[in-house]
Design a protein around this motif. Structure first.
Motif, PDB file in Angstrom:
ATOM      1  N   LEU A  80     -32.754  11.847 -19.077  1.00 18.71           N
ATOM      2  CA  LEU A  80     -31.697  12.770 -18.670  1.00 18.71           C
ATOM      3  C   LEU A  80     -32.224  13.877 -17.759  1.00 18.71           C
ATOM      4  O   LEU A  80     -31.534  14.339 -16.851  1.00 18.71           O
ATOM      5  CB  LEU A  80     -31.043  13.392 -19.904  1.00 18.71           C
ATOM      6  CG  LEU A  80     -30.103  12.480 -20.696  1.00 18.71           C
ATOM      7  CD1 LEU A  80     -29.818  13.062 -22.072  1.00 18.71           C
ATOM      8  CD2 LEU A  80     -28.802  12.268 -19.927  1.00 18.71           C
ATOM      9  N   ALA A 131     -31.039  26.002 -24.559  1.00 20.27           N
ATOM     10  CA  ALA A 131     -30.818  25.609 -23.169  1.00 20.27           C
ATOM     11  C   ALA A 131     -31.770  26.341 -22.226  1.00 20.27           C
ATOM     12  O   ALA A 131     -32.336  25.741 -21.304  1.00 20.27           O
ATOM     13  CB  ALA A 131     -29.372  25.872 -22.772  1.00 20.27           C
ATOM     14  N   ARG A 147     -34.679  24.675 -19.860  1.00 15.96           N
ATOM     15  CA  ARG A 147     -34.795  24.940 -18.426  1.00 15.96           C
ATOM     16  C   ARG A 147     -36.218  25.362 -18.082  1.00 15.96           C
ATOM     17  O   ARG A 147     -36.780  24.929 -17.068  1.00 15.96           O
ATOM     18  CB  ARG A 147     -33.801  26.028 -18.021  1.00 15.96           C
ATOM     19  CG  ARG A 147     -33.851  26.429 -16.560  1.00 15.96           C
ATOM     20  CD  ARG A 147     -33.205  25.401 -15.652  1.00 15.96           C
ATOM     21  NE  ARG A 147     -31.764  25.374 -15.792  1.00 15.96           N
ATOM     22  CZ  ARG A 147     -30.983  24.455 -15.212  1.00 15.96           C
ATOM     23  NH1 ARG A 147     -31.516  23.492 -14.488  1.00 15.96           N
ATOM     24  NH2 ARG A 147     -29.663  24.494 -15.376  1.00 15.96           N
ATOM     25  N   THR A 193     -29.618  19.127 -13.104  1.00 15.40           N
ATOM     26  CA  THR A 193     -28.360  19.863 -12.998  1.00 15.40           C
ATOM     27  C   THR A 193     -28.042  20.513 -14.345  1.00 15.40           C
ATOM     28  O   THR A 193     -28.600  20.137 -15.386  1.00 15.40           O
ATOM     29  CB  THR A 193     -27.212  18.919 -12.629  1.00 15.40           C
ATOM     30  OG1 THR A 193     -27.021  17.981 -13.707  1.00 15.40           O
ATOM     31  CG2 THR A 193     -27.514  18.168 -11.333  1.00 15.40           C
ATOM     32  N   ASP A 194     -27.132  21.466 -14.318  1.00 15.12           N
ATOM     33  CA  ASP A 194     -26.723  22.111 -15.567  1.00 15.12           C
ATOM     34  C   ASP A 194     -26.160  21.088 -16.553  1.00 15.12           C
ATOM     35  O   ASP A 194     -26.418  21.165 -17.760  1.00 15.12           O
ATOM     36  CB  ASP A 194     -25.674  23.184 -15.292  1.00 15.12           C
ATOM     37  CG  ASP A 194     -26.260  24.407 -14.599  1.00 15.12           C
ATOM     38  OD1 ASP A 194     -27.509  24.542 -14.586  1.00 15.12           O
ATOM     39  OD2 ASP A 194     -25.475  25.225 -14.075  1.00 15.12           O
ATOM     40  N   ARG A 195     -25.391  20.150 -16.022  1.00 19.06           N
ATOM     41  CA  ARG A 195     -24.797  19.137 -16.898  1.00 19.06           C
ATOM     42  C   ARG A 195     -25.876  18.269 -17.541  1.00 19.06           C
ATOM     43  O   ARG A 195     -25.829  17.989 -18.750  1.00 19.06           O
ATOM     44  CB  ARG A 195     -23.838  18.270 -16.093  1.00 19.06           C
ATOM     45  CG  ARG A 195     -23.122  17.206 -16.912  1.00 19.06           C
ATOM     46  CD  ARG A 195     -22.094  16.471 -16.078  1.00 19.06           C
ATOM     47  NE  ARG A 195     -21.387  15.462 -16.847  1.00 19.06           N
ATOM     48  CZ  ARG A 195     -20.429  14.682 -16.366  1.00 19.06           C
ATOM     49  NH1 ARG A 195     -20.055  14.827 -15.092  1.00 19.06           N
ATOM     50  NH2 ARG A 195     -19.843  13.792 -17.130  1.00 19.06           N
ATOM     51  N   ALA A 196     -26.868  17.857 -16.743  1.00 14.03           N
ATOM     52  CA  ALA A 196     -27.951  17.040 -17.283  1.00 14.03           C
ATOM     53  C   ALA A 196     -28.774  17.824 -18.298  1.00 14.03           C
ATOM     54  O   ALA A 196     -29.209  17.291 -19.325  1.00 14.03           O
ATOM     55  CB  ALA A 196     -28.838  16.539 -16.146  1.00 14.03           C
ATOM     56  N   GLN A 216     -27.759  20.307 -20.252  1.00 15.84           N
ATOM     57  CA  GLN A 216     -27.010  20.436 -21.504  1.00 15.84           C
ATOM     58  C   GLN A 216     -27.034  19.127 -22.283  1.00 15.84           C
ATOM     59  O   GLN A 216     -27.166  19.121 -23.517  1.00 15.84           O
ATOM     60  CB  GLN A 216     -25.573  20.863 -21.225  1.00 15.84           C
ATOM     61  CG  GLN A 216     -25.436  22.292 -20.726  1.00 15.84           C
ATOM     62  CD  GLN A 216     -25.873  23.325 -21.757  1.00 15.84           C
ATOM     63  OE1 GLN A 216     -25.858  23.062 -22.958  1.00 15.84           O
ATOM     64  NE2 GLN A 216     -26.269  24.502 -21.291  1.00 15.84           N
ATOM     65  N   ALA A 217     -26.931  18.013 -21.563  1.00 15.41           N
ATOM     66  CA  ALA A 217     -26.999  16.712 -22.233  1.00 15.41           C
ATOM     67  C   ALA A 217     -28.380  16.492 -22.842  1.00 15.41           C
ATOM     68  O   ALA A 217     -28.516  15.915 -23.928  1.00 15.41           O
ATOM     69  CB  ALA A 217     -26.677  15.595 -21.236  1.00 15.41           C
TER      70      ALA A 217
END
Length: 239
Positions: A31, A59, A63, A74-77, A79-80
């Motif tokens: 991810l 989170a 990062r 990405t932010d979405r990746a 968070q996943a």
């Protein structure tokens, strides 16, 4: 009357069987777009910085780990990946078969119980869902206290929450993070769990020089609580 008013346990490798990062961690690396070997190396190298909570919430810490690994998801990746890592650590966590019976037996004797764990953000989130949770009077997590073992703050925080002096407490751990030395320096009696499966346990900063008493199983803790304290002579097996 029991010899101790409380028994405090390490979590990973003590109340659980040996821990290694399982296959589910590969999903986290994928991810993040990071080679799994690189992610593992960064996680190993930064363990205490993360376990002390210095890098913020889960989170924000992830990062920062990505920056150390040279990847920028990405932010979405991201968070996943946080969700994936939580799932992976939970999958790695298998309570010892005697964990619940031993904790229950201690409470039946009127002995308080607790966990003192070096850990990242995941354990405080999922421990309440485990069958040991209702059997623990205190839970002290490094990521929340802001210190890691062998810092006395962790042990003394547990004592303060229990309203007990350190010398009223027995500490049981596998020996990672110099935890046994730390417990003794904080004023507790310490014993090492040396179960056979721990030969495969992932451990950082082990108490390699520890020469104190050892236990082969968690069940032997009950003997220490019930019998004369002379069994805790330095060196060799307790009992």
């Amino acid at each position: 009357m029991p010899n101790y008013q409380a028994v405090l346990f390490d979590f990973f490798g003590t109340l659980t069987s040996s821990v290694q990062r399982g296959a589910a961690h590969l999903d986290t690396a994928e991810l993040l777009g990071c080679p799994s070997e690189t992610l593992s190396e960064v996680l190993n190298r930064t363990y205490y910085e993360r376990a002390s909570g210095r890098r913020g919430d889960a989170a924000t810490t992830m990062r920062w780990v990505c920056a150390q690994a040279g990847v920028h998801p990405t932010d979405r990746a991201l968070q996943a990946a946080v969700v994936s890592r939580h799932r992976a650590i939970r999958a790695d966590t298998r309570l010892r078969a005697d964990a619940v019976p031993v904790l229950a037996a201690l409470r039946e004797r009127g002995v308080r119980t607790g966990v003192i764990s070096d850990c990242t953000h995941e354990l405080p989130d999922f421990l309440p869902q485990l069958p040991v949770a209702p059997l623990l009077d205190v839970r002290v997590f490094s990521v929340q206290v802001g210190r890691c073992k062998p810092d006395a703050a962790l042990y003394l925080t547990a004592c303060r929450r229990l309203g007990l002096a350190p010398d009223a407490c027995l500490y049981v751990g596998d020996g990672g993070s110099q935890e046994l030395t730390g417990a003794e320096q904080a004023g507790m009696t310490a014993v090492r769990l040396a179960a056979p499966d721990l030969a495969e346990h992932m451990v950082f900063n082990a108490d390699r020089q520890w020469r104190g008493p050892t236990l082969g199983t968690l069940g032997e803790v009950l003997d220490l609580v019930d019998t004369d304290t002379e069994v805790l002579g330095v060196g060799g097996r307790a009992g």
